[in-house]
Design an enzyme around this catalytic site. Sequence first.
Site, PDB file in Angstrom:
ATOM      1  N   CYS A  16       0.889  -1.162   0.000  1.00 28.87           N
ATOM      2  CA  CYS A  16       0.000   0.000   0.000  1.00 28.87           C
ATOM      3  C   CYS A  16       0.923   1.206   0.000  1.00 28.87           C
ATOM      4  CB  CYS A  16      -0.902   0.006   1.231  1.00 28.87           C
ATOM      5  SG  CYS A  16      -1.903   1.506   1.346  1.00 28.87           S
TER       6      CYS A  16
ATOM      7  N   CYS B 110      -0.695   4.309   2.196  1.00 24.88           N
ATOM      8  CA  CYS B 110      -0.859   4.243   3.664  1.00 24.88           C
ATOM      9  C   CYS B 110      -0.437   2.866   4.158  1.00 24.88           C
ATOM     10  CB  CYS B 110      -2.267   4.663   4.110  1.00 24.88           C
ATOM     11  SG  CYS B 110      -3.668   3.841   3.333  1.00 24.88           S
ATOM     12  N   SER B 111      -1.363   2.064   4.673  1.00 23.41           N
ATOM     13  CA  SER B 111      -0.949   0.791   5.257  1.00 23.41           C
ATOM     14  C   SER B 111      -2.031  -0.267   5.107  1.00 23.41           C
ATOM     15  CB  SER B 111      -0.617   0.983   6.734  1.00 23.41           C
ATOM     16  OG  SER B 111      -1.755   1.478   7.417  1.00 23.41           O
ATOM     17  N   CYS B 112      -2.805  -0.194   4.025  1.00 20.83           N
ATOM     18  CA  CYS B 112      -3.924  -1.117   3.829  1.00 20.83           C
ATOM     19  C   CYS B 112      -3.430  -2.570   3.854  1.00 20.83           C
ATOM     20  CB  CYS B 112      -4.626  -0.820   2.514  1.00 20.83           C
ATOM     21  SG  CYS B 112      -5.349   0.831   2.489  1.00 20.83           S
TER      22      CYS B 112
END
Lengths: 218, 204
Positions: B106, B109-111
């Site tokens: 991702c 972000c941090s999906c």
Amino acid sequence: MNGGHDLGGRHGLGPINPEQNEPVFHGEWEERVFALTVAMGFCGEWNIDAARYARENRNPADYIQASYYQVWLYGLLVLLQERDLLLEGELETGIAQKTRATKFAPKAEEVLSKLALGGSCARETSAAQEFSVGDKITTRNINPKAHTRLPSYTRGKTGTVAAVNGVFVFPDSNAQFLGEDPQYCYSVRFEGSELWGEQAEPNSCVYLDMWEPYLEHA
Amino acid sequence: MAHHHHDEGSALEENPLRVKALESLLVEKGYVDPAALDQLIDIYENKVGPRNGAAVVARAWVDPQFKAKLLSDATNAIKEFGFEGRQGEHMEVKENTPGIHNMVVCTLCSCYPWPVLGLPPVWYKAAPYRSRAVSEPRAVLAEFGVTLSDDTEVRVWDSTAELRYLILPMRPENTDHLSEEELALLVTRDSMIGTGIALEEEPK
């Protein structure tokens, strides 16, 4: 926004350095930041896209230097302050001045059921689907100062529609509380050479999920 | 983003107190139930993690019908295990084969697919992986000890929407004698992110 979070293809950030036998949290404060962020999200005062925007909308140097739970803490404080859920001076003094009702104030058991339920972003639309599997598309060269999920490294690039994912809430609109504005979302394949030119590694490609307003027919 | 929290400067040292003060205020104002906070932490620290995803992968290795469903309707296939909800609402599973290697990132972000993998490790959320996975995936894989021939296509999935990706790693050779439960022990977290491959033999 073209912020510090938009990291795809940036150079100079070093090796990956995975930590062996990494714990889920590094210290109690990370646990609490995680839980507070998730629990406050269930109060219904903002949405996931607004939360992402709150985290990324800051000086890029600060974003990159922060650890991830510091990023989350920053975003949570912004969201709380913007909505008067946290007032000036309260954090410094530790004294609550004024409280207002939130849309929801879920108890523990409700939080757990909301967690299990999740929040689908699938919606319906009466609009016609503009693209089909196999279509060549070029991404629009947009540079909004507000939230978008079209990474910089893919703008103005040509790829192929690999799948139609469905109709999803449009983050660019939802993050600004301008409505969910559901749009078709496609899985789009870009060859490495299209994205990175002669520096591309051999036989590589990137797939991204892209909403219809990001795309034009190639 | 720093890899290790102890590399940080004084800003971090302020965090624990600041977070404690914030929590007290939000509880006092009635916005959060402290019992909910403790339960949330317990769930992701002790109950939800890569063992969930490993069970799904092992089932797909032994049950062709389940595998077909997993690849075509991942969300509902995974729901059969009771793994569902937040950050797993729209699941996609991509199968690694001798000719195609998939990996997930991702960049924005941090999906990450929480119900099957738990919360992401620090490196997945940090700048080096997020910047390099899309532009030099083979170099990144090499840092994880995975070397692919140029004949193998590398497909990187950048999770820009709410679809969450789980990689179905290749089943190791000579594992016909193993049960589904034993096979699950060969499935590492990284093999389901696509930065690793399944273990060759059961860890002792």
